[in-house]
Motif scaffolding. Structure first.
Motif, PDB file in Angstrom:
ATOM      1  N   ASP A 115      -2.964  14.822  -2.225  1.00  0.00           N
ATOM      2  CA  ASP A 115      -3.803  13.703  -2.670  1.00  0.00           C
ATOM      3  C   ASP A 115      -3.972  13.678  -4.190  1.00  0.00           C
ATOM      4  O   ASP A 115      -3.903  12.632  -4.826  1.00  0.00           O
ATOM      5  CB  ASP A 115      -5.183  13.791  -1.992  1.00  0.00           C
TER       6      ASP A 115
ATOM      7  N   ASN B 258       0.822  -1.217   0.000  1.00  0.00           N
ATOM      8  CA  ASN B 258       0.000   0.000   0.000  1.00  0.00           C
ATOM      9  C   ASN B 258       0.852   1.261   0.000  1.00  0.00           C
ATOM     10  O   ASN B 258       0.505   2.262  -0.625  1.00  0.00           O
ATOM     11  CB  ASN B 258      -0.936   0.020   1.222  1.00  0.00           C
TER      12      ASN B 258
ATOM     13  N   ILE C 286      -1.188   4.432  -1.684  1.00  0.00           N
ATOM     14  CA  ILE C 286      -2.530   4.529  -1.118  1.00  0.00           C
ATOM     15  C   ILE C 286      -2.475   4.543   0.403  1.00  0.00           C
ATOM     16  O   ILE C 286      -3.495   4.613   1.059  1.00  0.00           O
ATOM     17  CB  ILE C 286      -3.475   3.417  -1.642  1.00  0.00           C
ATOM     18  N   ASP C 287      -1.277   4.490   0.944  1.00  0.00           N
ATOM     19  CA  ASP C 287      -1.092   4.633   2.385  1.00  0.00           C
ATOM     20  C   ASP C 287       0.224   5.382   2.609  1.00  0.00           C
ATOM     21  O   ASP C 287       1.127   5.315   1.766  1.00  0.00           O
ATOM     22  CB  ASP C 287      -1.056   3.243   3.049  1.00  0.00           C
TER      23      ASP C 287
ATOM     24  N   ARG D 187      -0.491   7.479  -9.127  1.00  0.00           N
ATOM     25  CA  ARG D 187      -1.012   6.093  -9.126  1.00  0.00           C
ATOM     26  C   ARG D 187      -1.537   5.743 -10.504  1.00  0.00           C
ATOM     27  O   ARG D 187      -1.326   4.645 -11.004  1.00  0.00           O
ATOM     28  CB  ARG D 187      -2.169   5.960  -8.110  1.00  0.00           C
TER      29      ARG D 187
ATOM     30  N   THR E 296      -2.811  10.675  -6.545  1.00  0.00           N
ATOM     31  CA  THR E 296      -3.789   9.986  -7.402  1.00  0.00           C
ATOM     32  C   THR E 296      -3.288   9.957  -8.851  1.00  0.00           C
ATOM     33  O   THR E 296      -3.367   8.935  -9.538  1.00  0.00           O
ATOM     34  CB  THR E 296      -5.163  10.692  -7.314  1.00  0.00           C
TER      35      THR E 296
END
Lengths: 441, 245
Positions: B76, B51, B56-57, B83, B80
């Motif tokens: 964030d 993660n 995402i962590d 990712r 995103t």
């Protein structure tokens, strides 16, 4: 965003029963409100239309003459018909026909029973429309050939306990204010057309003039029936402007008289304080008399809006709870979407789109259902003798939904639904993707 | 050259009134194009590490570098976007979007953010991926019409569709029978060879662990073994070559 909207739309089909129930709740609310709006929308035009027949016109002219040594007496009379007819022609008012009436309030007496009632003196030979609107329960219009004939409503006839052919004593004051008496012959009994239908009895104008002390050819009110009721105010203004050039006129549009509930009442109150010499005319319309009908409609519309808001607050609670539940049901899906690159705002939009589609779908369904219900309800003929006569259109309940009102309702519902879904949507968007993916459903 | 580097990474979770240290200072380097297994028993910190690599962590302490860039302090929106552009994900429970069919599920990541390929290129690429994972006849089917193995193949294709540098797979075979699990790992390895995508997968299945070239073993939040084809691997990545070297 198109992709997000597409997914939101498809999400509605995931829990069909739930979506249908929520949509149905929205549709039901919209249907009720649209029906009320539709009823209120047609209420004014139907009442105005029916009243225009009862009062024999859309635009009216009446004359008030000052008499007496000190000009302290007033007589309601129009003695010079030619000048009004000419003004009407010059103003280009699209009159379907013109009526001339004299009327009074007097006591009808029969075998010890007495009723105070309004009597309209009409030219029944010309006022054919009155025969179409006033359905006789007993007697016949042919009986009106008797110069002293009168048609009374069922209710008044019942109070007097009179039968067709009976002679009814009438006691009244003449136009000049002297006591007078006469005798009518009951020619017909009309169906009681509700609270307003029994407002007046109808007699021949020649005899009414005789009772009032007016000469033949004189009358109290000219009624102008137009082709189109929506042209009422324009026509009245045109006629007023034309008459102003050569005649004395009372002001139109007096609204601020203390205690007056209608423009007509305000005009009358102002007139009581005025002094003039000779005849002074007033031009007024059905709208001036029926202003309270518009107030009733406004009240109905406000009630409909309150119902809409109350219904939707209830629905909103359902929507908020449902979307909160949906968020937990799809929590891993939200985590997955966030992981593969969906931004927070897009997650929020997905929920809001879903709510919006639900609201619009439900609202449109509600409008369609309301239209179907209106078609079904207006299919039934309640008859001209119905107590609801005054709000019916040719015996049918009718509806008219102004398009802006329907669009407004849909917008209100869309905004309320979006507001209801906003907090669950925001919570979904704020979910930490790691937490969302870890959550076990 | 290291594509992923963890430097003394720690992760502490609050659990009621106490705190649990899931990762207790982990450092390792993953080279570009590696096919890596992060192995260990349940609770050893495999998913937490994946993660953090997958952005995402967040690490409680230490540094996570992806493609040479530190990830701490990114907002964030930037995480995103990263990712979406750099990483691909395969989950234990497949995590497909139920309202989209196979083709649409694979296409989904391409519809996010700015598209850099034409529609024809996109269609060809998705069709190639579908053929690669052996689902040509199933491409119009919804996830609930597929078997577990087929769903995971869709997830693999979805993870690869944006041509990411790294694919992270958290226990990709845990919900599959052993034969299907092996097929999925073989498929991942084949794609790793063909596309040179770095694959990092976690597992506790010893049989599957050994298919990887590079194995990082964890126990109680610490690295106990870090080997590539039997040889120990250095914790830190080698510095990038500078121009003229």
């Amino acid at each position: 965003m198109k992709t997000i909207a597409n997914i939101a739309f498809r999400n509605l089909s995931r829990q069909k029963k739930r979506s249908v129930l929520l949509g149905a709740a929205i549709a039901f609310g919209v249907m009720i409100v649209t029906l009320i709006n539709g009823f209120a929308g047609a209420f004014v035009s139907n009442v105005s239309d029916n009243f225009s027949y009862l009062l024999a016109g859309h635009v009216f002219v009446s004359g008030v003459e000052k008499t007496g040594a000190k000009l302290d007496k007033e007589i309601e009379v129009i003695r010079d018909d030619a000048v009004l007819t000419a003004a009407l022609k010059d103003a280009g008012v699209p009159a379907k026909y013109v009526t001339r009436r004299s009327d009074f309030d007097g006591s009808l007496i029969f075998e010890g029973k007495k009723v105070f009632h309004s009597i309209a003196g009409t030219d029944l030979a010309n006022e054919r429309f009155l025969r179409d609107r006033l359905v006789l329960k007993e007697g016949s219009w042919d009986n009106m050939k008797d110069p002293r004939a009168i048609v009374l409503s069922d209710k008044i006839a019942g109070k007097l306990n009179v039968q067709v052919g009976d002679r009814i004593l009438v006691s009244l004051k003449t136009a000049a204010g002297q006591n007078n008496a006469g005798e009518f012959v009951l020619a017909g009994i009309s169906f009681d057309t509700g609270i307003l239908g029994s407002l007046m009895g109808y007699a021949n104008i020649a005899y009414v003039n005789e009772l009032l002390g007016l000469a033949s050819g004189e009358y109290m009110t000219m009624g102008i029936m137009l082709d189109d009721i929506s042209r009422t105010e324009r026509s009245a203004t045109a006629l007023y402007d034309r008459m102003k050039a050569s005649l004395q006129l009372f002001d139109r549009g007096v609204k601020d008289e203390k205690g007056a509930t209608t423009p007509f009442m305000a005009m009358m109150r102002k007139q009581n304080r005025e002094q003039w010499n000779g005849v002074k005319y007033r031009v007024f319309t059905l709208n001036d008399i029926l202003a309270q009908v518009q107030q009733i409609v406004d009240a109905i519309n406000i009630a409909a809006f309150v119902i809409l808001v109350v219904l939707f607050f209830i629905v909103m609670v359902g929507i908020t709870n449902t979307f909160r539940m949906v968020m937990y049901e799809r929590i891993r899906e939200i985590g997955t979407m966030r992981a593969v690159g969906v931004q927070r705002g897009e997650i929020r939009s997905m929920f809001l789109y879903e709510a919006l589609f639900l609201a619009i779908g439900g609202a449109l369904a509600g409008i369609v259902l309301a239209l179907v219900a209106m078609a079904v309800i207006s299919f039934f003929n309640l008859g001209m003798d119905s107590p609801l006569f005054i709000i019916l259109k040719n015996g049918h309940l009718s509806f008219r939904v102004p398009p802006f009102q329907a669009v407004g309702n849909v917008l209100v519902i869309a905004v309320l639904t979006l507001a209801a879904a906003f907090f669950p949507a925001r919570n979904a968007a704020r979910l930490d993707p790691a937490v969302a993916l870890r959550t076990l459903k | 050259m290291g594509i992923v580097e963890l430097k003394d990474v720690r992760k502490v979770y609050p659990l009621g009134k106490v705190e649990v240290e899931a990762v207790k200072g982990v450092s390792f380097c993953i080279e570009k194009g590696d096919f890596i297994s992060i192995a260990g028993p349940s609770g050893s910190g495999k998913t937490t590490i994946l993660n953090m690599i997958g952005l995402i962590d967040h690490a409680t302490a230490g540094e996570v570098h992806i493609d040479g860039k530190p990830t701490a302090g990114l907002k964030d929106r930037e995480l995103t976007r990263m990712r979406h552009e750099v990483l691909g994900f395969i989950f234990q429970s497949f995590n497909l979007i139920p309202v989209l069919n196979v083709w649409e599920n694979i296409e989904f990541p391409l519809l996010l953010g700015k598209t850099r390929i034409t529609k024809a290129e996109k269609n060809d690429w998705i069709d190639w991926l579908i053929a690669e994972v052996g689902l040509v006849e199933w491409k119009r089917h919804k996830p609930n019409e597929l078997s577990g193995g087929q769903r995971q193949r869709v997830a693999i294709a979805r993870a690869l569709v944006t041509k990411p540098q790294i694919v992270l797979a958290d226990e990709p075979t845990a919900n599959l029978d052993s034969a299907t699990g092996e097929q999925i790992i073989e498929l991942m390895k084949k794609i790793n060879r063909e596309l040179e995508t770095t694959f990092i997968f976690s597992t506790h299945d010893a049989k599957i662990v050994n298919i990887a070239d590079h194995i990082i073993r964890l126990r109680d939040g610490l690295v106990t073994e870090n080997v590539r084809r039997g040889e120990d691997v250095a914790e830190a990545c080698a510095p990038a070559n500078t121009a003229g070297d």
